[in-house]
Design a protein around this motif. Structure first.
Motif, PDB file in Angstrom:
ATOM      1  N   ALA A   1      -1.957  10.516  -2.123  1.00 63.54           N
ATOM      2  CA  ALA A   1      -1.766   9.414  -1.175  1.00 63.54           C
ATOM      3  C   ALA A   1      -1.362   9.899   0.204  1.00 63.54           C
ATOM      4  O   ALA A   1      -1.865   9.398   1.217  1.00 63.54           O
ATOM      5  CB  ALA A   1      -0.720   8.436  -1.716  1.00 63.54           C
TER       6      ALA A   1
ATOM      7  N   LEU B   1      -8.379   7.109  -2.016  1.00 64.41           N
ATOM      8  CA  LEU B   1      -7.241   6.940  -2.921  1.00 64.41           C
ATOM      9  C   LEU B   1      -7.630   6.941  -4.390  1.00 64.41           C
ATOM     10  O   LEU B   1      -6.810   7.245  -5.250  1.00 64.41           O
ATOM     11  CB  LEU B   1      -6.510   5.634  -2.582  1.00 64.41           C
ATOM     12  CG  LEU B   1      -5.800   5.614  -1.221  1.00 64.41           C
ATOM     13  CD1 LEU B   1      -5.389   4.204  -0.852  1.00 64.41           C
ATOM     14  CD2 LEU B   1      -4.579   6.529  -1.248  1.00 64.41           C
TER      15      LEU B   1
ATOM     16  N   HIS C   1      -0.176   2.541  -6.158  1.00 60.32           N
ATOM     17  CA  HIS C   1       0.042   2.964  -4.777  1.00 60.32           C
ATOM     18  C   HIS C   1       1.070   2.051  -4.118  1.00 60.32           C
ATOM     19  O   HIS C   1       1.280   0.924  -4.553  1.00 60.32           O
ATOM     20  CB  HIS C   1      -1.262   2.955  -3.992  1.00 60.32           C
ATOM     21  CG  HIS C   1      -2.240   3.991  -4.447  1.00 60.32           C
ATOM     22  ND1 HIS C   1      -2.127   5.322  -4.111  1.00 60.32           N
ATOM     23  CD2 HIS C   1      -3.339   3.909  -5.251  1.00 60.32           C
ATOM     24  CE1 HIS C   1      -3.101   6.013  -4.667  1.00 60.32           C
ATOM     25  NE2 HIS C   1      -3.858   5.179  -5.353  1.00 60.32           N
TER      26      HIS C   1
ATOM     27  N   ALA D   1      -1.490  -0.506  -0.230  1.00 59.53           N
ATOM     28  CA  ALA D   1      -2.472  -1.273  -0.998  1.00 59.53           C
ATOM     29  C   ALA D   1      -2.812  -2.587  -0.300  1.00 59.53           C
ATOM     30  O   ALA D   1      -3.968  -3.003  -0.248  1.00 59.53           O
ATOM     31  CB  ALA D   1      -1.937  -1.538  -2.404  1.00 59.53           C
TER      32      ALA D   1
END
Length: 457
Positions: free
Chosen positions: A64, A158, A187, A192
């Motif tokens: 991330a 991602l 995440h 997100a």
């Protein structure tokens, strides 16, 4: 690196753009240019690798923190290009690593943002996996089109997969126009949520490139409390459970369908905002009693004070009661207030309106907080000062260019899901004052100057 651009109609556009964008951060520069009989020649620095190759080396997506770094580089370029150039074909193959930064390349189908006609607009040129709904409908591309492609790219960085992966072009068209992307589980909620907003179907509902950049820069430093973060995550799952989607229409989508799609986005966003406020207040004051109704309305009660949230609703297309409508369009509305038993001076609290509209930039929609007052020259009174108004004749009078009995008492203030600290702290403060018997009529109204906070044309 030398790129040969065949002399097709519109090919000189890439040379013109490349020259004009020289010096823009995170855009691959053109060192030299020339031409042959058959081609235009662009000479650019040799890149270390493409983002496509980098993704192929990292099956399953990037960590991330690395994905956010890549996206931040790209978003910084888009923010500088906003209002100047629309790329229209952002994808991993067109992002190159140069001197340690990820840079946008290949402006072959780009156009200037203010261009409306050209001998060859390449209007229908696109890469299907990354094409925004408006490109599938053959509509005008804007910076929001590049933001959508950035959302697709972010999802891919991602997860290692694009959000829509149909095998055939007609399947991809259907997915980009109608399907809800899978949730980015595992995440950080701010990240997100940002990716989800970039993938909103209506152009006007997507964040601006500058907003995307600012939010990406804050993601790694986001230190929200665990309770509030958990609430955001729980709410996202509830939204998904309800099956809300931005049902884009066909190429012949009507204005009513467009408004419905925007209203759907608006209701999802303000539900998060209200839930964040409620959770933060209940965490700070666990003795507050929560009262809820089936329509989404909720009230927190502490001592004799009440913090009230009116659920959002879609605004009708012409709610202004025959009065001159404002220059901006209101898609949905709600309200928020703190009330107390009316005191000896006739004061009973305050209310603010929540409007989802394009108050400050045409076609750029978001939630705004505002409030209203009665003109001191008018022999009317109300126990709430200031007070909320849903879109209607009274509100139209307030935002009108001329003088009327209603006036704006609080500037149109944008509310964003990722930055609610001031909003929550302010309402928590008013609720605390009300619970302690200290909430009273504001000394000065308006408390903050509303001038220039909404557009007049």
């Amino acid at each position: 690196m030398v790129k040969l651009v065949p002399r097709d109609p519109g090919a000189d556009r890439e040379l013109l753009l490349a020259t004009d964008l020289d010096g823009v951060p995170n855009v691959v520069p053109v060192i030299e240019s020339g031409e042959t009989v058959d081609d235009l020649v662009l000479v650019m620095p040799r890149a270390e690798k493409s983002l496509l190759a980098h993704l192929e080396d990292h099956d399953g997506g990037l960590p991330a923190h690395e994905a956010v770094s890549v996206l931040t580089d790209i978003a910084s370029a888009l923010a500088k290009l906003d209002g100047r150039v629309v790329h229209r074909d952002l994808k991993p193959a067109n992002v190159l690593l140069l001197d340690g930064r990820w840079c946008i390349a290949d402006f072959g189908i780009s156009r200037y943002a203010d261009a409306t006609t050209a001998p060859d607009t390449r209007k229908f040129a696109k890469t299907p996996l990354y094409a925004a709904p408006e490109q599938w409908r053959g509509e005008r591309a804007t910076s929001a089109t590049d933001v959508y492609a950035l959302g697709v790219l972010a999802f891919e960085l991602l997860t290692g997969q694009v959000p829509f992966g149909g095998r055939y072009e007609h399947e991809l068209r259907e997915q980009h126009l109608h399907a809800v992307p899978p949730q980015l589980s595992g995440h950080a909620v701010p990240l997100a949520s940002l990716v989800e907003e970039c993938l909103f179907k209506p152009q006007g509902a997507r964040p601006t490139p500058a907003n995307v950049l600012a939010r990406l820069q804050k993601v790694s430093a986001n230190v929200k409390g665990s309770g509030l973060a958990a609430l955001h995550e729980a709410n996202r799952h509830e939204v998904a459970r309800q099956g809300a989607s931005h049902s884009a229409a066909s190429a012949a989508r009507s204005a009513a369908e467009e408004r419905a799609a925007l209203a759907e986005v608006a209701i999802r966003l303000v539900t998060r905002i209200g839930a964040s406020l409620r959770e933060a207040v209940m965490e700070a004051a666990p003795s507050a009693r929560l009262k809820e109704s089936h329509d989404g309305r909720w009230t927190l009660v502490l001592n004799n004070a009440e913090l009230k949230f009116a659920p959002p609703a879609q605004t009708s297309i012409d709610p202004w009661g025959g009065w001159q409508p404002p220059a901006f369009d209101v898609i949905a509305h709600g309200a928020l207030g703190v009330t107390i038993p009316t005191n000896s001076r006739g004061y009973g609290g305050r209310g603010h309106a929540l409007w989802y509209c394009d108050a400050q930039e045409r076609g750029r929609f978001g939630w705004y907080e505002t409030a209203f007052m009665i003109s001191p020259m008018t022999p009317k009174s109300t126990s709430l000062v200031p007070f909320a108004e849903f879109p209607g004749e009274a509100a139209a009078k307030a935002v009108w260019n001329g003088m009327a009995e209603y006036q704006v008492a609080w500037p149109f203030t944008a509310i964003t899901v990722d930055d609610l600290h001031e909003f929550i702290d302010r309402w928590a403060g008013w609720f605390a004052a009300a619970a302690q018997g200290q909430l009273d009529h504001p000394t000065i109204v308006p408390e903050r100057s509303p001038q220039g906070s909404w557009r007049q044309h």
